[in-house]
Design a protein around this motif. Structure first.
Motif, PDB file in Angstrom:
ATOM      1  N   GLN A  58     167.432  -3.707  63.273  1.00 53.60           N
ATOM      2  CA  GLN A  58     166.309  -4.101  62.613  1.00 53.60           C
ATOM      3  C   GLN A  58     165.096  -4.743  63.509  1.00 53.60           C
ATOM      4  O   GLN A  58     164.018  -5.233  63.143  1.00 53.60           O
ATOM      5  CB  GLN A  58     166.585  -5.193  61.488  1.00 53.60           C
ATOM      6  N   ARG A  59     165.606  -5.231  64.690  1.00 46.74           N
ATOM      7  CA  ARG A  59     164.644  -5.605  65.788  1.00 46.74           C
ATOM      8  C   ARG A  59     164.008  -4.532  66.623  1.00 46.74           C
ATOM      9  O   ARG A  59     163.198  -4.833  67.491  1.00 46.74           O
ATOM     10  CB  ARG A  59     165.099  -6.716  66.851  1.00 46.74           C
ATOM     11  N   HIS A  85     160.933  -0.225  63.057  1.00 47.09           N
ATOM     12  CA  HIS A  85     159.632  -0.841  62.268  1.00 47.09           C
ATOM     13  C   HIS A  85     158.513   0.271  61.982  1.00 47.09           C
ATOM     14  O   HIS A  85     157.585  -0.041  61.314  1.00 47.09           O
ATOM     15  CB  HIS A  85     159.185  -2.122  62.875  1.00 47.09           C
ATOM     16  N   GLN A  86     158.475   1.194  62.751  1.00 38.78           N
ATOM     17  CA  GLN A  86     157.502   2.056  63.089  1.00 38.78           C
ATOM     18  C   GLN A  86     157.908   3.395  61.669  1.00 38.78           C
ATOM     19  O   GLN A  86     156.883   4.204  61.684  1.00 38.78           O
ATOM     20  CB  GLN A  86     157.209   2.943  64.225  1.00 38.78           C
ATOM     21  N   ILE A  87     159.050   3.330  61.432  1.00 41.12           N
ATOM     22  CA  ILE A  87     159.369   4.388  60.333  1.00 41.12           C
ATOM     23  C   ILE A  87     158.408   4.422  59.192  1.00 41.12           C
ATOM     24  O   ILE A  87     158.035   5.487  58.556  1.00 41.12           O
ATOM     25  CB  ILE A  87     160.798   4.181  59.872  1.00 41.12           C
ATOM     26  N   PRO A  88     158.046   3.321  58.359  1.00 39.04           N
ATOM     27  CA  PRO A  88     157.287   3.476  57.204  1.00 39.04           C
ATOM     28  C   PRO A  88     155.732   3.896  57.982  1.00 39.04           C
ATOM     29  O   PRO A  88     155.199   4.819  56.854  1.00 39.04           O
ATOM     30  CB  PRO A  88     157.200   1.988  56.944  1.00 39.04           C
ATOM     31  N   LYS A 112     155.258   6.140  60.179  1.00 41.09           N
ATOM     32  CA  LYS A 112     155.384   7.567  60.423  1.00 41.09           C
ATOM     33  C   LYS A 112     155.454   8.283  59.122  1.00 41.09           C
ATOM     34  O   LYS A 112     154.769   9.550  58.781  1.00 41.09           O
ATOM     35  CB  LYS A 112     156.503   7.751  61.258  1.00 41.09           C
ATOM     36  N   ILE A 113     156.065   7.839  58.113  1.00 41.84           N
ATOM     37  CA  ILE A 113     156.213   8.575  56.713  1.00 41.84           C
ATOM     38  C   ILE A 113     154.934   8.312  56.193  1.00 41.84           C
ATOM     39  O   ILE A 113     154.744   9.549  55.601  1.00 41.84           O
ATOM     40  CB  ILE A 113     157.412   7.609  55.937  1.00 41.84           C
ATOM     41  N   ASN A 114     154.267   7.304  56.172  1.00 39.26           N
ATOM     42  CA  ASN A 114     153.029   7.111  55.579  1.00 39.26           C
ATOM     43  C   ASN A 114     152.134   8.199  56.112  1.00 39.26           C
ATOM     44  O   ASN A 114     151.144   8.909  55.235  1.00 39.26           O
ATOM     45  CB  ASN A 114     152.336   5.957  55.546  1.00 39.26           C
ATOM     46  N   GLU A 115     151.936   8.379  57.413  1.00 39.26           N
ATOM     47  CA  GLU A 115     151.209   9.352  58.171  1.00 39.26           C
ATOM     48  C   GLU A 115     151.529  10.688  57.759  1.00 39.26           C
ATOM     49  O   GLU A 115     150.574  11.352  57.536  1.00 39.26           O
ATOM     50  CB  GLU A 115     151.318   9.105  59.659  1.00 39.26           C
ATOM     51  N   TYR A 143     167.433   3.962  58.796  1.00 43.32           N
ATOM     52  CA  TYR A 143     166.561   4.426  60.118  1.00 43.32           C
ATOM     53  C   TYR A 143     166.948   6.013  60.590  1.00 43.32           C
ATOM     54  O   TYR A 143     166.030   6.742  60.777  1.00 43.32           O
ATOM     55  CB  TYR A 143     167.033   3.527  61.039  1.00 43.32           C
ATOM     56  N   ARG A 144     168.289   6.367  60.575  1.00 42.08           N
ATOM     57  CA  ARG A 144     168.682   7.491  60.953  1.00 42.08           C
ATOM     58  C   ARG A 144     168.274   8.728  60.095  1.00 42.08           C
ATOM     59  O   ARG A 144     167.767   9.717  60.579  1.00 42.08           O
ATOM     60  CB  ARG A 144     170.169   7.669  61.189  1.00 42.08           C
TER      61      ARG A 144
END
Length: 572
Positions: free
Chosen positions: A128-129, A134-137, A139-142, A241-242
Motif C-alpha cells: 500500500q506504500r 497508488h497509480q492503479i486507479p 491507469k484504469i481511469n485513463e 493490485y495484481r
C-alpha cells in the motif's frame, strides 16, 4: 526454515489450509481457520474466535461442519481473491518462479517443483506504500476514458458511413438519369455491393463498440473493487493490485488491437466509359473500403521522393510560466504513445507535450539541451552541451504516462551537439565531427570530420536501413550525405538552405531539413542531391528553426525554433 516450507508445499501437506485465520494472516502467521463469522465475513482460528465471541456475542459463527456455507457466504472469496483456474479456491500464495498468484490447488498441481513459493501476506507487506499501487486507479481511469473515446469515435464513424452511403447513392442516381432503362439492373447490383460493404464495416464497428462497452464496464467494476480493497488488508490490497495489473494489460492489448484502424471509409470510383461499355458493365463503379490507419503515410508511401504539399500551418504555445527566457526548441520527437518530447535550450529544460501540444511535464538538465535522440519505445537521449565536462553528454529519459524520468547518463569527452541511434549504436556530433559509440559509452570510431568551420557537423539523421547518413553543415550552408562507412556521397546547397540545422528522415525515406538563417523548411530527395520543395518560410510562422520531426500519426512536420511556439505543418 524456508526450505522446510518449500518441501512441505511440494509434498502437498496440510500446511496450506483451505481457509486461513484472517487475524493471524494479518499478523504474518499461517493458522488454519475453524470458524467463519457471517457478519464480519472473516475466518477465525480457535484462539481468535474466542476473543471475537467475547466482543460480538450476537454474531452468527459457523463451525467446520458448516464449511459448505462458508463457501456460499457472500464476501468469502470475491472476484479479486478468487483463483482464476480454481474458482472455488482463494488466492493465498505467490509462485516466484512463474510470477503468478496461486491457490493451494494450483501449488499442488502445477507448482510442486517450484522453489519460490511464498505466502501472500509476506509478499504483500508494504504494497500500500508502493507508488505503482497508488497509480492503479489513474491507469484504469485513463484506460476507461480511452475506451469511451474510442466508442464515441466508432459511433461517429458509423454515422459517417451512413452519410457516405447516402452520398454515394446520390452519385449513382445522378449517373443513372443519364442512361437508359438498361441501368436498372446495374444500379441494383452496385447498391447491393455498397450495402454489403457498409454492413461488413458496420459489423466491425459494432464489434469494436461492444468491446469498448465491455471493457468500460469491467474497468468500472475493477476500480470500484480496487478502491474498496485498497482500504482493506494488505493481502487483499496486493491481490487487487495484481489482478488490476492483469486487467490493465489485457485492456491495453484490446485497445491496441482496436486502435490499429483509426476509421473506415468508403468511396466509389465512377466508370467514365460506362456509356460505351454498357453492355459489359455490371456495376456503376468499384466500391472500395478505405481504412485510415494510425501508421499513415510513412508506412504506406513507398516512394521516398514523393513531393509533399502543405494543407495547413498551426502554432502551439509551449512556454511555461516559470520559463525565464524565450523558448529555443533544439530537439523534437514524438513517442509511440503520441506524446512529444522537446528540448528547450535557453531554459535548460526537457518538456513533455500531449497530443494537443500542451505541456504535461518537464525536467531540468545541467546545461543546454541541444537535441533529442530516440532510443527505443518511449526512451530518448537528450544531448546536453556544456563547458563543464562532468555535465556534458547524453541524458537518458523515459517519457511515459505523462511523466519524464531520467534513468542514466553518458559523459562525453567532446562537444555533444546532436545524436542519432541505429543498430544498437549511438552517432554523436561534436560540431566538427561525427563519432560512433556503443550504448555503454565506449567510442567505436570517428566516422566523419570537417574542421573548416565551427559547426560543420551539426545534426544527423540515419535512413531506416542504416545505409545513408545525412549531416547538416551550418557553417557551409549545405546538407552532406554519407554512406555508412563515412564516405561523402553528395553535397547539396540551395538559396533556401542558409545555416541548416535540423534534419530528419522518415522510415519511408523522406528527408526534411530546416534552415535557421533562411527561415525555411525543405524537403530533399533521398540521395541528398536536390531540393524537392520548400514547405515553409518565415511568413508561414517559421522563426530560426532548429529542429523538426515528421509525425506519421498526423502526417505532420513538428518544427521547433527560437520561438515560444512549435509550428505544426500538415502535409498531404
Amino acid at each position: 526454515m524456508a526450505s522446510n516450507f518449500e518441501s512441505s508445499i511440494q509434498r502437498g501437506c496440510d500446511f496450506i489450509h483451505d481457509f486461513s485465520c484472517s487475524p493471524c494472516e494479518e499478523n504474518g502467521f499461517n493458522t488454519e481457520a475453524h470458524h467463519y463469522c457471517t457478519q464480519c465475513k472473516i475466518y477465525y482460528c480457535q484462539n481468535c474466535v474466542s476473543k471475537h465471541n467475547v466482543l460480538y456475542q450476537k454474531h452468527a459463527v459457523l463451525g467446520r461442519k458448516d464449511v459448505k456455507k462458508w463457501e456460499a457466504a457472500p464476501g468469502v472469496v470475491d472476484g479479486l481473491e478468487r483463483c482464476g483456474m480454481h474458482p472455488g479456491e482463494a488466492l493465498k500464495l505467490v509462485c516466484g518462479d512463474h510470477d503468478q498468484l496461486c491457490c493451494s490447488v494450483c501449488v499442488a498441481i502445477d507448482h510442486r517443483q517450484c522453489s519460490k513459493i511464498q505466502h501472500i501476506p509476506d509478499v504483500a507487506k508494504g504494497v500500500q506504500r508502493n507508488i505503482e499501487f497508488h497509480q492503479i486507479p489513474k491507469k484504469i481511469n485513463e484506460l476507461q476514458k480511452q475506451f469511451e473515446l474510442m466508442k464515441e469515435a466508432r459511433l461517429n464513424n458509423t454515422t459517417s458511413l451512413k452519410k457516405t452511403r447516402a452520398a454515394i447513392a446520390d452519385e449513382i442516381k445522378t449517373i443513372r438519369k443519364k442512361i437508359n432503362e438498361m441501368l436498372d439492373k446495374i444500379e441494383k447490383t452496385t447498391l447491393q455491393d455498397l450495402d454489403g460493404m457498409i454492413a461488413a464495416l458496420e459489423k466491425n464497428l459494432k464489434k469494436d463498440i461492444e468491446t469498448c462497452e465491455k471493457w468500460t464496464i469491467e474497468l468500472q467494476n475493477m476500480i470500484a473493487a480496487f478502491q474498496t480493497k485498497a482500504k482493506s488488508s494488505e493481502s487483499n490490497s496486493y491481490i487487487a493490485y495484481r489482478k488490476s495489473q492483469d486487467m490493465i494489460s489485457q485492456a491495453n492489448d484490446n485497445l491496441r488491437g482496436i486502435s490499429t484502424i483509426e476509421c473506415y471509409n468508403v468511396t466509389c470510383k465512377a466508370n467514365n466509359r460506362i456509356k460505351e461499355l454498357l453492355s459489359s458493365i455490371k456495376t456503376f463503379g468499384v466500391i472500395e473500403e478505405q481504412t485510415v490507419m494510425t501508421k499513415q503515410r510513412e508506412d504506406h508511401l513507398s516512394d521516398p521522393n514523393l513531393v509533399f504539399s502543405v494543407a495547413e500551418y498551426k502554432e502551439y504555445n509551449v512556454r511555461m510560466r516559470n520559463d525565464k527566457n524565450r523558448c529555443a526548441i533544439q530537439g523534437v520527437f514524438e513517442t509511440p504513445s503520441a506524446e512529444i518530447v522537446i528540448a528547450d535550450r535557453d531554459n535548460c529544460k526537457v518538456k513533455l507535450l500531449d497530443k494537443a501540444y500542451r505541456v504535461l511535464d518537464h525536467c531540468g538538465v545541467p546545461g543546454e539541451p541541444w537535441d533529442v535522440c530516440h532510443i527505443d519505445g518511449n526512451e530518448v537521449a537528450v544531448c546536453v552541451n556544456s563547458r563543464q565536462t562532468d555535465t556534458r553528454g547524453l541524458y537518458f529519459i523515459n517519457a511515459s504516462d505523462g511523466k519524464l524520468v531520467t534513468t542514466r547518463k553518458l559523459t562525453s569527452t567532446h562537444g555533444c551537439i546532436a545524436a542519432a541511434y541505429h543498430g544498437g549504436q549511438l552517432y554523436i556530433s561534436s560540431g566538427t565531427a561525427l563519432y560512433v559509440y556503443t550504448m555503454s559509452g565506449q567510442k567505436v570510431k570517428r566516422l566523419y570530420d570537417d574542421i573548416s568551420g565551427t559547426f560543420t557537423v551539426m545534426k544527423c539523421a540515419i535512413s531506416n536501413d542504416g545505409e545513408t547518413i545525412y549531416i547538416t553543415n551550418y557553417t557551409g550552408h549545405e546538407l552532406i550525405t554519407l554512406n555508412n562507412k563515412g564516405k561523402k556521397q553528395a553535397s547539396l546547397t540551395d538559396p533556401d538552405m542558409k545555416s541548416p540545422i535540423g534534419v530528419h528522415v522518415t522510415s519511408a525515406g523522406h528527408v526534411f531539413v530546416c534552415c535557421s538563417s533562411s527561415g525555411t523548411v525543405l524537403q530533399v530527395d533521398k540521395d541528398g542531391k536536390k531540393k524537392l520543395a520548400t514547405l515553409a518560410r518565415k511568413e508561414d510562422g517559421v522563426c530560426r528553426p532548429y529542429s523538426l520531426f515528421f509525425s506519421s500519426r498526423t502526417s505532420s512536420l513538428i518544427v521547433g525554433g527560437e520561438k515560444d511556439t512549435v509550428l505544426v505543418i500538415k502535409l498531404i
